[in-house]
Motif scaffolding. Structure first.
Motif, PDB file in Angstrom:
ATOM      1  N   VAL A  34      42.095  38.852  44.122  1.00  0.00           N
ATOM      2  CA  VAL A  34      43.456  38.764  44.733  1.00  0.00           C
ATOM      3  C   VAL A  34      43.938  38.984  45.907  1.00  0.00           C
ATOM      4  N   LYS A  35      43.738  37.324  45.974  1.00  0.00           N
ATOM      5  CA  LYS A  35      43.647  36.496  47.154  1.00  0.00           C
ATOM      6  C   LYS A  35      45.841  36.049  46.825  1.00  0.00           C
ATOM      7  N   ALA A  36      46.405  35.796  48.065  1.00  0.00           N
ATOM      8  CA  ALA A  36      47.550  35.441  47.573  1.00  0.00           C
ATOM      9  C   ALA A  36      47.901  36.347  47.717  1.00  0.00           C
ATOM     10  N   GLY A  38      47.462  39.473  45.772  1.00  0.00           N
ATOM     11  CA  GLY A  38      48.051  39.456  45.073  1.00  0.00           C
ATOM     12  C   GLY A  38      48.353  38.972  43.904  1.00  0.00           C
ATOM     13  N   TYR A  39      48.307  37.471  44.303  1.00  0.00           N
ATOM     14  CA  TYR A  39      49.181  35.924  42.988  1.00  0.00           C
ATOM     15  C   TYR A  39      50.256  36.359  43.070  1.00  0.00           C
ATOM     16  N   GLY A  40      50.908  37.086  43.844  1.00  0.00           N
ATOM     17  CA  GLY A  40      52.790  37.446  44.632  1.00  0.00           C
ATOM     18  C   GLY A  40      52.763  39.092  44.498  1.00  0.00           C
ATOM     19  N   ASN A 194      35.720  31.536  36.240  1.00  0.00           N
ATOM     20  CA  ASN A 194      36.908  31.915  36.339  1.00  0.00           C
ATOM     21  C   ASN A 194      38.019  32.142  35.191  1.00  0.00           C
ATOM     22  N   SER A 195      38.352  33.074  35.132  1.00  0.00           N
ATOM     23  CA  SER A 195      40.079  33.298  34.136  1.00  0.00           C
ATOM     24  C   SER A 195      39.534  32.581  32.408  1.00  0.00           C
ATOM     25  N   ALA A 196      39.423  31.105  32.965  1.00  0.00           N
ATOM     26  CA  ALA A 196      39.756  30.276  32.292  1.00  0.00           C
ATOM     27  C   ALA A 196      38.172  29.642  31.731  1.00  0.00           C
TER      28      ALA A 196
HETATM   29  C1  LIG Z   1      41.192  31.602  42.352  1.00  0.00           C
HETATM   30  C2  LIG Z   1      40.189  31.319  42.506  1.00  0.00           C
HETATM   31  C3  LIG Z   1      39.379  32.317  41.795  1.00  0.00           C
HETATM   32  C4  LIG Z   1      40.136  32.379  40.088  1.00  0.00           C
HETATM   33  O1  LIG Z   1      40.881  31.860  39.204  1.00  0.00           O
HETATM   34  P1  LIG Z   1      41.961  32.375  38.472  1.00  0.00           P
HETATM   35  O2  LIG Z   1      41.949  30.760  37.986  1.00  0.00           O
HETATM   36  O3  LIG Z   1      43.237  32.644  39.006  1.00  0.00           O
HETATM   37  O4  LIG Z   1      40.923  33.583  36.908  1.00  0.00           O
HETATM   38  C5  LIG Z   1      37.947  32.404  41.051  1.00  0.00           C
HETATM   39  N1  LIG Z   1      37.246  31.672  41.843  1.00  0.00           N
HETATM   40  C6  LIG Z   1      37.536  30.949  43.540  1.00  0.00           C
HETATM   41  C7  LIG Z   1      36.940  30.337  44.135  1.00  0.00           C
HETATM   42  C8  LIG Z   1      39.380  30.766  43.865  1.00  0.00           C
HETATM   43  O5  LIG Z   1      39.608  29.999  44.319  1.00  0.00           O
END
Ligand SMILES: *Cc1c(COP(=O)(O)O)cnc(C)c1O
Length: 370
Positions: A34-36, A38-40, A194-196
């Motif tokens: 939820v950084k930034a 919460g992505y806006g 991460n998501s991908a």
């Molecule tokens: C932002 C971030 C994520 C999330 O990445 P998404 O591509 O948005 O899923 C995961 N891990 C780290 C370290 C990040 O900085």
């Protein structure tokens, strides 16, 4: 009638996307990123609705503090760790889990003696070469940190994927192999996806995953739409037409006169611009929805306004709703037109845009909406 640009935030879609993560990685625990802000989308509101995630992840200590101040008690992971000891003290006070990526952080942690042990993740550089320890340094660090009474529970190992958006790139599997090789006996919690990665690389579905963009309903994968991935957009960015003008053939529209009407035509003006976070680089032809139907932008994006070719929509009227992205107009498509990624468009919606939260659960006791 409201003419301000609005970002309508669909919390039911957010919960749906979290359920998608669970389905893709059923054996993983989830750090919902939820950084930034919460992505806006509003960090506290996102963090509140993501209550069934196992924890929340932010980039910076200050972001975690804002979540705690809003009454959120879930585990919080700070992915950039800390820089100075005041941040370390705040992290302790709030019980954050910290990612450490350089030796000075370890030294600082070891120097400060307190009664509040912290959970620690070692950030390992497996190929992205942004932050992290070299894999060779890890066994030593694990031994050191595991013996430190300042450290609570087993130390975690995490890494970040550099090219997971391209499912054919071999680096992703290689990065997963490099992290897993550090813990052949599976003693330590690992975190990769991460998501991908969660969507396209099974090896990244580690005991903890860190989805961000997919929670917000945009696609992290090159060449795959969010709809194909069964994700639902959480944000709809919307405004209204504030003028409809009948221009003549040869009339030039907007700053720089970059568009010249090829015939007599109707041109709409909508109340949104780069001062609201709409990308100034969106070129002529970028689609918007006017009353639910597509029409192309013409001319340059101004700070407060955009111009729309209404030749296909002769019945358009002042006051009609205009959607910049949302259901039926994927933010990924607009990002492609503007030469950027959905992440950037979502994050940079400015505070001038009114946020409207729909289907949101009650805030935690004492929480205040920020
Ligand atoms: C932002 C971030 C994520 C999330 O990445 P998404 O591509 O948005 O899923 C995961 N891990 C780290 C370290 C990040 O900085």
């Amino acid at each position: 009638m409201q003419i301000h640009p609005r970002a309508i935030i669909d919390h039911a879609a957010l919960r749906h996307n979290l359920a998608c993560v669970r389905r893709r990685a059923p054996d993983s625990r989830i750090w919902a990123v939820v950084k930034a802000n919460g992505y806006g989308h509003g960090m506290v509101e996102m963090g509140t609705t993501l209550e069934t995630a196992d924890g929340l992840a932010v980039a910076r200590v200050e972001e975690g503090v804002r979540l705690r101040e809003a009454g959120i008690t879930k585990p919080i992971l700070v992915m950039e760790g800390f820089l100075f000891d005041d941040e370390l003290a705040a992290a302790r006070a709030h019980g954050f889990e910290l990612a450490l990526h350089r030796p000075e952080q370890v030294a600082l942690l070891e120097q400060t003696r307190t009664t509040r042990p912290l959970r620690i993740w070692i950030k390992v550089d497996t190929g992205m070469h942004r932050l992290g320890f070299d894999p060779q340094q890890v066994p030593n660090l694990l031994a050191r940190l595991s013996a430190d009474p300042q450290v609570a529970g087993p130390v975690g190992l995490m890494t970040h994927l550099a090219k997971a958006d391209d499912p054919h790139d071999r680096l992703t599997q290689l990065q997963c192999d490099r992290l897993r090789a550090l813990d052949p006996a599976a003693h330590y919690p690992l975190s990769i996806g991460n998501s991908a990665g969660i969507l396209a690389c099974p090896a990244s579905r580690t005991p903890w995953v860190r989805p961000g963009i997919m929670l917000y309903g945009a696609s992290p994968l090159i060449g795959r739409t969010a709809a194909e991935l069964r994700l639902r957009p959480v944000m709809r960015l919307a405004t209204r037409l504030i003028a409809v003008r009948a221009l003549r053939r040869g009339d030039a529209v907007g700053y720089g006169s970059t568009y010249v009407c090829p015939q007599d035509m109707l041109v709409g003006v909508a109340a949104i611009g780069y001062g609201d976070g709409y990308p100034r680089h969106a070129p002529i032809g970028t689609p918007v929805l006017v009353g639910g139907r597509r029409a192309p932008l013409i001319g340059r994006i101004s700070m407060d306004m955009i111009n729309i070719d209404l030749r296909g929509l002769p019945t358009a009227r002042v006051g009609d709703p205009v959607t910049l992205w949302g259901a039926d107009l994927p933010v990924d498509e607009i990002a492609q037109w503007a030469g950027t990624i959905s992440y950037e468009l979502l994050c940079r919606v400015t505070s001038r845009v009114r946020m409207e939260h729909r289907e949101m659960h009650p805030m935690p006791h004492g929480g205040k909406r920020l």
